[in-house]
Design a protein around this motif. Structure first.
Motif, PDB file in Angstrom:
ATOM      1  N   GLY A  66      -3.541  -1.307   8.265  1.00 52.02           N
ATOM      2  CA  GLY A  66      -3.382  -1.693   6.872  1.00 52.02           C
ATOM      3  C   GLY A  66      -2.145  -2.548   6.679  1.00 52.02           C
ATOM      4  O   GLY A  66      -1.415  -2.392   5.690  1.00 52.02           O
ATOM      5  N   TYR A 104      -1.588   2.630   3.955  1.00 53.83           N
ATOM      6  CA  TYR A 104      -1.534   2.186   5.341  1.00 53.83           C
ATOM      7  C   TYR A 104      -1.221   3.412   6.185  1.00 53.83           C
ATOM      8  O   TYR A 104      -0.813   4.456   5.665  1.00 53.83           O
ATOM      9  CB  TYR A 104      -0.487   1.083   5.542  1.00 53.83           C
ATOM     10  N   SER A 111      -7.557   0.384   4.933  1.00 54.65           N
ATOM     11  CA  SER A 111      -7.153   1.032   6.185  1.00 54.65           C
ATOM     12  C   SER A 111      -8.334   1.829   6.713  1.00 54.65           C
ATOM     13  O   SER A 111      -8.682   2.883   6.167  1.00 54.65           O
ATOM     14  CB  SER A 111      -5.955   1.971   5.968  1.00 54.65           C
TER      15      SER A 111
END
Length: 285
Positions: A109, A120, A208
């Motif tokens: 991410g 992330y 992500s």
């Protein structure tokens, strides 16, 4: 930071899982401390495929920590694999054949990280002769860690995870992502969104793959699909899902392996319907 007391499971006497957890946590805390402070932003395969010195620094940190404990183990990291197809294929063959191979995405991410969007993760998996036996995904923004061991279940915050109970697509919250490089994969994923949008409760695209897979394992999502991924995006998340009672295949329903780049993950109950809709609409590769 994740505490050692939260680690109830190890493999043999080597504590692979404990090392993976602590390594992910240390790298994640360092990454979080650098939020907004990166000095260089470069592109790899496209304008969507970003890398910073934080990605590279985090991968180096993870590699060094893992090799401190297991110097004989092999290592496959996103930032250490060349973009050429030959380099990628060689890396995957190595992962399939190695006795022990750590498979790492230091920041899954990166685009979110660059923009300060708090979604992330650090993804660390350990494969033994091509089979993933440990998977850890750490979310620094929430200090939340997802952990799985082959045959021993999956956990978040010390609590065992189970996939969601939805039995129909119409009841399901699902997720996908946008491939960063291959235009063909991007087009196929967009076709999948069109095919599924009216058949599900809603779709999320938050950037992500590792966290999306972790959320399927935790029952927060009913399913996830994406075309054009890599082993470091998927390895840890696949084990999280399967150890939580879910199912992971490619877009055609074939079993997962480290070679897989087009993934379909679900709670299991919606899997066949999920796959059939994508296939019927030509949203598969």
């Amino acid at each position: 930071m994740v505490q050692q007391s939260e680690i109830p499971y190890v493999i043999g006497n080597k504590s692979f899982t404990a090392v993976a957890i602590n390594t992910a946590a240390k790298a994640g805390e360092w990454i979080k401390s650098k939020l907004g402070e990166f000095n260089s932003l470069n592109r790899k395969s496209s304008h969507r495929d970003l890398v910073t010195e934080i990605d590279k620094g985090a991968e180096a940190m993870i590699r060094n920590l893992l090799h401190t404990y297991f110097p004989e183990h092999s290592f496959l990291g996103e930032e250490s694999v060349g973009q050429e197809s030959e380099s990628f294929e060689k890396a995957i063959r190595g992962a399939m054949e190695a006795e022990y191979m750590w498979i790492v995405d230091p920041i899954d991410g990166t685009t979110n990280f660059v923009h300060g969007f708090p979604f992330y993760s650090v993804s660390i998996a350990l494969a033994h002769k091509g089979e993933v036996i440990v998977g850890v995904v750490y979310d620094p923004s929430r200090d939340e860690i997802f952990v799985a061991e082959k045959g021993k279940g999956a956990y978040v915050g010390g609590q065992k995870m189970r996939v969601s109970a939805e039995s129909k697509l119409t009841e399901s919250l699902i997720a996908t992502g946008f491939p960063v490089s291959r235009q063909e994969a991007y087009d196929v994923n967009m076709k999948g969104i069109g095919a599924l949008a009216s058949r599900v409760r809603n779709i999320r695209t938050t950037g992500s793959a590792a966290l999306h897979m972790a959320y399927v394992a935790a029952g927060r999502l009913s399913g996830f699909w994406e075309v054009g991924l890599n082993p470091w995006d998927l390895a840890a998340g696949v084990l999280l899902v399967t150890e939580s009672g879910g199912r992971v295949t490619d877009m055609n329903g074939e079993p997962y392996s480290l070679k897989l780049r087009n993934v379909l993950a679900s709670n299991g109950a919606i899997h066949d319907e999920f796959q059939r809709v994508l296939e019927d609409e030509g949203a598969v590769l």
